[in-house]
Design a protein around this motif. Structure first.
Motif, PDB file in Angstrom:
ATOM      1  N   MET A 177       3.620   6.941  -7.864  1.00 54.62           N
ATOM      2  CA  MET A 177       4.138   6.949  -6.502  1.00 54.62           C
ATOM      3  C   MET A 177       5.265   5.942  -6.406  1.00 54.62           C
ATOM      4  O   MET A 177       5.168   4.838  -6.941  1.00 54.62           O
ATOM      5  N   ARG A 178       6.327   6.312  -5.736  1.00 55.69           N
ATOM      6  CA  ARG A 178       7.455   5.418  -5.506  1.00 55.69           C
ATOM      7  C   ARG A 178       7.335   4.888  -4.081  1.00 55.69           C
ATOM      8  O   ARG A 178       7.272   5.654  -3.125  1.00 55.69           O
ATOM      9  N   GLY A 179       7.269   3.569  -3.950  1.00 55.66           N
ATOM     10  CA  GLY A 179       7.138   2.997  -2.626  1.00 55.66           C
ATOM     11  C   GLY A 179       7.062   1.482  -2.652  1.00 55.66           C
ATOM     12  O   GLY A 179       7.413   0.845  -3.645  1.00 55.66           O
ATOM     13  N   LYS A 180       6.587   0.929  -1.544  1.00 55.19           N
ATOM     14  CA  LYS A 180       6.481  -0.520  -1.371  1.00 55.19           C
ATOM     15  C   LYS A 180       5.022  -0.924  -1.207  1.00 55.19           C
ATOM     16  O   LYS A 180       4.245  -0.199  -0.583  1.00 55.19           O
ATOM     17  N   VAL A 181       4.690  -2.093  -1.721  1.00 61.22           N
ATOM     18  CA  VAL A 181       3.365  -2.657  -1.490  1.00 61.22           C
ATOM     19  C   VAL A 181       3.319  -3.138  -0.045  1.00 61.22           C
ATOM     20  O   VAL A 181       4.177  -3.904   0.393  1.00 61.22           O
ATOM     21  N   VAL A 182       2.329  -2.668   0.726  1.00 66.69           N
ATOM     22  CA  VAL A 182       2.204  -3.087   2.119  1.00 66.69           C
ATOM     23  C   VAL A 182       0.960  -3.933   2.368  1.00 66.69           C
ATOM     24  O   VAL A 182       0.860  -4.608   3.386  1.00 66.69           O
ATOM     25  N   GLN A 183       0.003  -3.898   1.442  1.00 62.85           N
ATOM     26  CA  GLN A 183      -1.224  -4.685   1.622  1.00 62.85           C
ATOM     27  C   GLN A 183      -1.820  -5.001   0.260  1.00 62.85           C
ATOM     28  O   GLN A 183      -1.868  -4.150  -0.619  1.00 62.85           O
ATOM     29  N   VAL A 184      -2.261  -6.249   0.119  1.00 66.83           N
ATOM     30  CA  VAL A 184      -2.952  -6.673  -1.097  1.00 66.83           C
ATOM     31  C   VAL A 184      -4.294  -7.251  -0.669  1.00 66.83           C
ATOM     32  O   VAL A 184      -4.355  -8.255   0.029  1.00 66.83           O
ATOM     33  N   GLY A 185      -5.367  -6.584  -1.055  1.00 67.53           N
ATOM     34  CA  GLY A 185      -6.713  -7.037  -0.708  1.00 67.53           C
ATOM     35  C   GLY A 185      -7.081  -6.738   0.727  1.00 67.53           C
ATOM     36  O   GLY A 185      -6.239  -6.442   1.568  1.00 67.53           O
ATOM     37  N   SER A 186      -8.375  -6.778   0.984  1.00 68.93           N
ATOM     38  CA  SER A 186      -8.912  -6.612   2.328  1.00 68.93           C
ATOM     39  C   SER A 186     -10.230  -7.377   2.392  1.00 68.93           C
ATOM     40  O   SER A 186     -10.778  -7.736   1.349  1.00 68.93           O
ATOM     41  N   PRO A 187     -10.761  -7.605   3.588  1.00 65.88           N
ATOM     42  CA  PRO A 187     -12.032  -8.327   3.675  1.00 65.88           C
ATOM     43  C   PRO A 187     -13.178  -7.627   2.940  1.00 65.88           C
ATOM     44  O   PRO A 187     -14.069  -8.283   2.419  1.00 65.88           O
ATOM     45  N   THR A 188     -13.132  -6.306   2.871  1.00 66.88           N
ATOM     46  CA  THR A 188     -14.219  -5.577   2.209  1.00 66.88           C
ATOM     47  C   THR A 188     -13.940  -5.241   0.754  1.00 66.88           C
ATOM     48  O   THR A 188     -14.848  -4.892   0.015  1.00 66.88           O
ATOM     49  N   ASP A 189     -12.664  -5.314   0.319  1.00 66.10           N
ATOM     50  CA  ASP A 189     -12.308  -4.999  -1.062  1.00 66.10           C
ATOM     51  C   ASP A 189     -11.110  -5.847  -1.494  1.00 66.10           C
ATOM     52  O   ASP A 189      -9.960  -5.486  -1.243  1.00 66.10           O
ATOM     53  N   PRO A 190     -11.355  -6.967  -2.164  1.00 61.03           N
ATOM     54  CA  PRO A 190     -10.256  -7.862  -2.544  1.00 61.03           C
ATOM     55  C   PRO A 190      -9.322  -7.284  -3.602  1.00 61.03           C
ATOM     56  O   PRO A 190      -8.229  -7.801  -3.802  1.00 61.03           O
ATOM     57  N   ASP A 191      -9.704  -6.199  -4.260  1.00 62.63           N
ATOM     58  CA  ASP A 191      -8.884  -5.613  -5.321  1.00 62.63           C
ATOM     59  C   ASP A 191      -8.053  -4.417  -4.876  1.00 62.63           C
ATOM     60  O   ASP A 191      -7.349  -3.824  -5.680  1.00 62.63           O
ATOM     61  N   ILE A 192      -8.109  -4.052  -3.600  1.00 68.95           N
ATOM     62  CA  ILE A 192      -7.350  -2.898  -3.113  1.00 68.95           C
ATOM     63  C   ILE A 192      -5.868  -3.262  -2.954  1.00 68.95           C
ATOM     64  O   ILE A 192      -5.530  -4.371  -2.568  1.00 68.95           O
ATOM     65  N   VAL A 193      -5.011  -2.308  -3.298  1.00 68.87           N
ATOM     66  CA  VAL A 193      -3.572  -2.441  -3.094  1.00 68.87           C
ATOM     67  C   VAL A 193      -3.108  -1.178  -2.378  1.00 68.87           C
ATOM     68  O   VAL A 193      -3.388  -0.071  -2.823  1.00 68.87           O
ATOM     69  N   VAL A 194      -2.415  -1.350  -1.270  1.00 67.58           N
ATOM     70  CA  VAL A 194      -1.921  -0.211  -0.499  1.00 67.58           C
ATOM     71  C   VAL A 194      -0.412  -0.119  -0.706  1.00 67.58           C
ATOM     72  O   VAL A 194       0.309  -1.091  -0.510  1.00 67.58           O
ATOM     73  N   VAL A 195       0.045   1.070  -1.129  1.00 74.47           N
ATOM     74  CA  VAL A 195       1.456   1.347  -1.341  1.00 74.47           C
ATOM     75  C   VAL A 195       1.865   2.445  -0.364  1.00 74.47           C
ATOM     76  O   VAL A 195       1.128   3.409  -0.169  1.00 74.47           O
ATOM     77  N   ARG A 196       3.040   2.306   0.244  1.00 77.34           N
ATOM     78  CA  ARG A 196       3.554   3.323   1.179  1.00 77.34           C
ATOM     79  C   ARG A 196       4.916   3.801   0.687  1.00 77.34           C
ATOM     80  O   ARG A 196       5.773   2.981   0.362  1.00 77.34           O
ATOM     81  N   ASN A 197       5.095   5.126   0.661  1.00 67.24           N
ATOM     82  CA  ASN A 197       6.390   5.662   0.239  1.00 67.24           C
ATOM     83  C   ASN A 197       7.327   5.807   1.430  1.00 67.24           C
ATOM     84  O   ASN A 197       6.971   5.474   2.560  1.00 67.24           O
TER      85      ASN A 197
END
Length: 65
Positions: free
Chosen positions: A29-49
């Motif tokens: 996926m081509r995009g930008k990182v918008v979130q690193v970690g969350s209170p329930t999952d510290p290993d989640i990374v959210v990318v938005r195109n």
């Protein structure tokens, strides 16, 4: 990927090509990182195109090309 690397990408706001592995398959996926970690999952990374589509990845199975 390390959290500090992902936070630097998020803070820079630049577009990158990300690859994530799911078992034997990979997805890109081509995009930008918008979130690193969350209170329930510290290993989640959210990318938005550019179209606004979001994809959640585990930071341990993703890479930047």
């Amino acid at each position: 990927m390390e959290i500090s690397e992902l936070e630097a990408l998020r803070d820079a706001g630049t577009v990158h090509v990300f690859q994530g592995r799911f078992g034997r398959t990979s997805e890109g996926m081509r995009g930008k990182v918008v979130q690193v970690g969350s209170p329930t999952d510290p290993d989640i990374v959210v990318v938005r195109n550019e179209l606004g589509t979001r994809r959640n990845w585990d930071r341990h199975t993703m890479s930047v090309n």
